[in-house]
Write a protein that holds these residues in place. Structure first.
Motif, mmCIF file in Angstrom:
data_model
loop_
_atom_site.group_PDB
_atom_site.id
_atom_site.type_symbol
_atom_site.label_atom_id
_atom_site.label_comp_id
_atom_site.label_asym_id
_atom_site.label_seq_id
_atom_site.Cartn_x
_atom_site.Cartn_y
_atom_site.Cartn_z
ATOM 1 N N THR A 309 -18.563 25.320 -44.065
ATOM 2 C CA THR A 309 -17.379 24.899 -44.804
ATOM 3 C C THR A 309 -16.681 26.042 -45.519
ATOM 4 O OG1 THR A 309 -18.342 22.696 -45.137
ATOM 5 C CG2 THR A 309 -16.521 23.331 -46.595
ATOM 6 N N ASP A 310 -17.465 26.894 -46.169
ATOM 7 C CA ASP A 310 -16.874 27.963 -46.967
ATOM 8 C C ASP A 310 -17.831 29.143 -47.050
ATOM 9 O OD1 ASP A 310 -18.847 27.088 -48.728
ATOM 10 O OD2 ASP A 310 -17.454 26.025 -50.044
ATOM 11 N N PHE A 311 -17.404 30.157 -47.786
ATOM 12 C CA PHE A 311 -18.295 31.271 -48.090
ATOM 13 C C PHE A 311 -18.164 31.592 -49.570
ATOM 14 C CE2 PHE A 311 -14.277 33.199 -47.015
ATOM 15 C CZ PHE A 311 -14.160 34.342 -47.795
ATOM 16 N N ILE A 312 -19.242 32.073 -50.141
ATOM 17 C CA ILE A 312 -19.312 32.333 -51.576
ATOM 18 C C ILE A 312 -19.703 33.780 -51.794
ATOM 19 C CG2 ILE A 312 -20.331 31.649 -53.788
ATOM 20 C CD1 ILE A 312 -20.893 29.397 -50.801
ATOM 21 N N ILE A 313 -19.041 34.411 -52.735
ATOM 22 C CA ILE A 313 -19.384 35.766 -53.151
ATOM 23 C C ILE A 313 -19.721 35.718 -54.638
ATOM 24 C CG2 ILE A 313 -18.556 38.127 -53.455
ATOM 25 C CD1 ILE A 313 -16.715 37.686 -51.060
ATOM 26 N N ARG A 314 -20.948 36.087 -54.966
ATOM 27 C CA ARG A 314 -21.374 36.133 -56.369
ATOM 28 C C ARG A 314 -21.493 37.590 -56.802
ATOM 29 N NH1 ARG A 314 -27.224 34.012 -57.649
ATOM 30 N NH2 ARG A 314 -27.708 36.002 -56.619
ATOM 31 N N ILE A 315 -20.877 37.909 -57.921
ATOM 32 C CA ILE A 315 -20.954 39.250 -58.479
ATOM 33 C C ILE A 315 -21.716 39.167 -59.799
ATOM 34 C CG2 ILE A 315 -19.640 41.237 -59.331
ATOM 35 C CD1 ILE A 315 -17.367 40.402 -57.472
ATOM 36 N N TYR A 383 -5.222 28.738 -54.744
ATOM 37 C CA TYR A 383 -4.157 28.594 -53.750
ATOM 38 C C TYR A 383 -4.719 28.592 -52.336
ATOM 39 C CZ TYR A 383 0.159 29.536 -51.157
ATOM 40 O OH TYR A 383 1.213 29.462 -50.273
ATOM 41 N N VAL A 384 -5.730 29.415 -52.092
ATOM 42 C CA VAL A 384 -6.318 29.479 -50.749
ATOM 43 C C VAL A 384 -7.512 28.528 -50.610
ATOM 44 C CG1 VAL A 384 -5.502 31.804 -50.300
ATOM 45 C CG2 VAL A 384 -7.739 31.503 -51.351
ATOM 46 N N GLY A 385 -7.492 27.468 -51.395
ATOM 47 C CA GLY A 385 -8.460 26.394 -51.222
ATOM 48 C C GLY A 385 -9.831 26.656 -51.789
ATOM 49 N N ARG A 405 -12.630 28.723 -48.778
ATOM 50 C CA ARG A 405 -12.771 27.922 -47.564
ATOM 51 C C ARG A 405 -12.516 28.744 -46.310
ATOM 52 N NH1 ARG A 405 -13.124 22.536 -47.357
ATOM 53 N NH2 ARG A 405 -13.086 21.368 -49.318
ATOM 54 N N HIS A 406 -13.193 28.372 -45.237
ATOM 55 C CA HIS A 406 -12.926 28.990 -43.950
ATOM 56 C C HIS A 406 -11.571 28.519 -43.412
ATOM 57 C CE1 HIS A 406 -16.634 31.101 -43.447
ATOM 58 N NE2 HIS A 406 -17.388 30.023 -43.560
ATOM 59 N N ILE A 407 -11.008 29.308 -42.509
ATOM 60 C CA ILE A 407 -9.683 28.977 -41.956
ATOM 61 C C ILE A 407 -9.741 28.739 -40.451
ATOM 62 C CG2 ILE A 407 -8.539 30.323 -43.754
ATOM 63 C CD1 ILE A 407 -7.998 32.467 -41.585
ATOM 64 N N GLU A 412 -11.497 21.006 -43.191
ATOM 65 C CA GLU A 412 -10.200 20.957 -43.875
ATOM 66 C C GLU A 412 -9.910 22.273 -44.564
ATOM 67 O OE1 GLU A 412 -7.863 18.359 -47.322
ATOM 68 O OE2 GLU A 412 -9.906 17.814 -46.701
ATOM 69 N N SER A 413 -8.704 22.771 -44.432
ATOM 70 C CA SER A 413 -8.359 24.055 -44.994
ATOM 71 C C SER A 413 -7.133 23.946 -45.906
ATOM 72 C CB SER A 413 -8.103 25.073 -43.866
ATOM 73 O OG SER A 413 -7.827 26.353 -44.392
ATOM 74 N N PHE A 414 -6.765 25.050 -46.474
ATOM 75 C CA PHE A 414 -5.585 25.105 -47.339
ATOM 76 C C PHE A 414 -4.333 25.302 -46.499
ATOM 77 C CE2 PHE A 414 -7.161 29.396 -46.829
ATOM 78 C CZ PHE A 414 -6.024 30.154 -46.643
ATOM 79 N N ARG A 415 -3.192 25.208 -47.144
ATOM 80 C CA ARG A 415 -1.910 25.451 -46.475
ATOM 81 C C ARG A 415 -1.180 26.588 -47.188
ATOM 82 N NH1 ARG A 415 0.112 21.532 -42.943
ATOM 83 N NH2 ARG A 415 -1.283 19.727 -42.694
#
Length: 416
Positions: A309-315, A383-385, A405-407, A412-415
């Motif tokens: 569904t998505d990817f996460i980056i933790r800093i 904005y990018v979901g 979110r992945h595209i 479901e993705s952003f617009r």
């Protein structure tokens, strides 16, 4: 004896007087912006020197602002494909020809809804005028039916992208100048969130169309078809390290772990901006919270997690955390902790003196010291979901989670 009507005339300025004042302020703002952009082309100067009478003629802008924008799913852009006869470029430009005036009209309406005293700030007024000129130039461009006309439109897009390159910086300056007149902070947040994300969307669409002309390997327009988060993280970590070395003489090591080989299609521009801002924050916090331990700074750890569904980056940093009284304000525009240290070796922080000329993508604009980094990054993420959240352990450090979110069209993705 003076009539009641005469008294009214004497008591307040006429509409023409107000318009004259606005024109004068507008010219001051345009001169300020023009003086900052020494590389402006003759065409740009010519456009800005024209009469501003269109500023008061709202009918065409109002009609366009009443229309809804037609936003594209990134998967549509990714899978639309290339045609040997270039028809995909004509379809793209015909969409932009209809869409861009509508989106720009929406932004002009936003400027017109600002409180009068804020909208009259010379810097903000000059940006307003830039949008009006862009609307006029785009809406007056004739229908596009062949590649010669498309080439002319593409040249116009390149010119407008350059004209508006520093809009974010000037917005920050304008609102900083007029901040004392603003009573409702939510007004600032709503206006800037919408303006910055709309600008991001417009630039992504314009740059995508222009990039369709290039036969760049592994790219479809602005979409990298085999994007690796690790590669971009390493590049942005090197950039943040160079800033830290320039300012402090030291920089913490950045360690990357998790799904290091994750590869998927993505639009790099917005993420590039967000990573740069987040890593700079962590660098500064780590160095400034360890003034007596410069030779053994704790590392900054970046973790990548990828799923369907998505990817996460933790800093994660060990920069002492964010104090309780500051934490609720870190996403406020114009709020910055930069420069709060009094140690002579960290006076001013990274943001206050070092500008970043390398941001030239859709989220471009040097924001150090303006307090735009975190709020703009969260606005872009949403904005990018996705979303951007901060978890702070006071006395230890801070974890920032960026979820996007992945595209690829599987979910479901952003617009844009």
């Amino acid at each position: 004896m003076i009539s009641h009507t005469s008294k009214l005339r004497i008591a307040g300025p006429t509409l023409s007087a107000v318009q004259g004042q606005l024109r004068a302020r507008l010219q001051v703002g345009l001169q300020q912006i023009t003086s900052r952009n020494t590389s402006s082309e003759y065409y740009q100067t010519k456009e800005r020197s024209k009469s501003v009478s269109s500023f008061y003629n709202q009918s065409a802008i109002d009609a366009a602002a009443a229309k809804p924008s037609v936003r594209l799913v990134p998967a549509t852009m990714l899978y639309s494909g290339k045609s040997s006869d270039g028809s995909h470029i004509l379809r793209s430009v015909q969409y932009l020809h209809k869409e861009l005036p509508v989106r720009i009209a929406h932004r002009i309406a936003g400027f017109r809804n600002l409180p009068f005293i804020v909208g009259c700030n010379p810097t903000i007024l000059a940006i307003h005028e830039l949008y009006i000129r862009a609307f006029r130039m785009l809406s007056e461009f004739p229908q596009i039916t062949d590649h010669k006309e498309e080439n002319g439109y593409s040249q116009l897009l390149r010119q407008l992208l350059e004209d508006h390159r520093d809009v974010v910086t000037h917005l920050a300056e304008g609102f900083k100048e007029s901040r004392k007149h603003i009573q409702d902070e939510s007004l600032v947040k709503n206006f800037l969130d919408r303006t910055l994300t709309s600008r991001l969307g417009i630039r992504m669409l314009a740059e995508h169309h222009l990039a369709l002309h290039d036969d760049k390997q592994k790219f479809v327009g602005v979409i990298c078809v085999n994007f690796q988060p690790r590669t971009l993280i390493n590049r942005r970590a090197d950039f943040a390290s160079s800033l830290s070395l320039h300012k402090y003489g030291v920089a913490p090591v950045v360690q990357v772990n998790g799904h290091l080989n994750a590869t998927f299609p993505y639009i790099i521009g917005p993420l590039d901006y967000m990573l740069a801002e987040l890593l700079k924050n962590s660098m500064r916090a780590t160095v400034e919270s360890n003034p007596d331990n410069r030779t053994k700074l704790p590392p900054i750890v970046v973790t990548i997690a990828n799923n369907e569904t998505d990817f996460i980056i933790r800093i994660s940093d060990r920069g002492g955390g964010i104090p309780h009284d500051i934490l609720p304000r870190v996403f406020d525009y114009h709020f910055t902790t930069s420069g709060q240290k009094i140690d002579a070796t960290v006076d001013g922080g990274i943001f206050s003196e070092v500008m970043n000329p390398s941001h030239d993508g859709p989220a471009a604009g040097p924001m150090h010291g303006f307090g735009f980094g975190l709020p703009a990054s969260r606005a872009y993420a949403e904005y990018v979901g996705g979303d951007l959240t901060v978890e702070s352990m006071q006395g230890i450090g801070t974890d920032v989670y960026l979820r996007l979110r992945h595209i690829d069209g599987k979910q479901e993705s952003f617009r844009i």
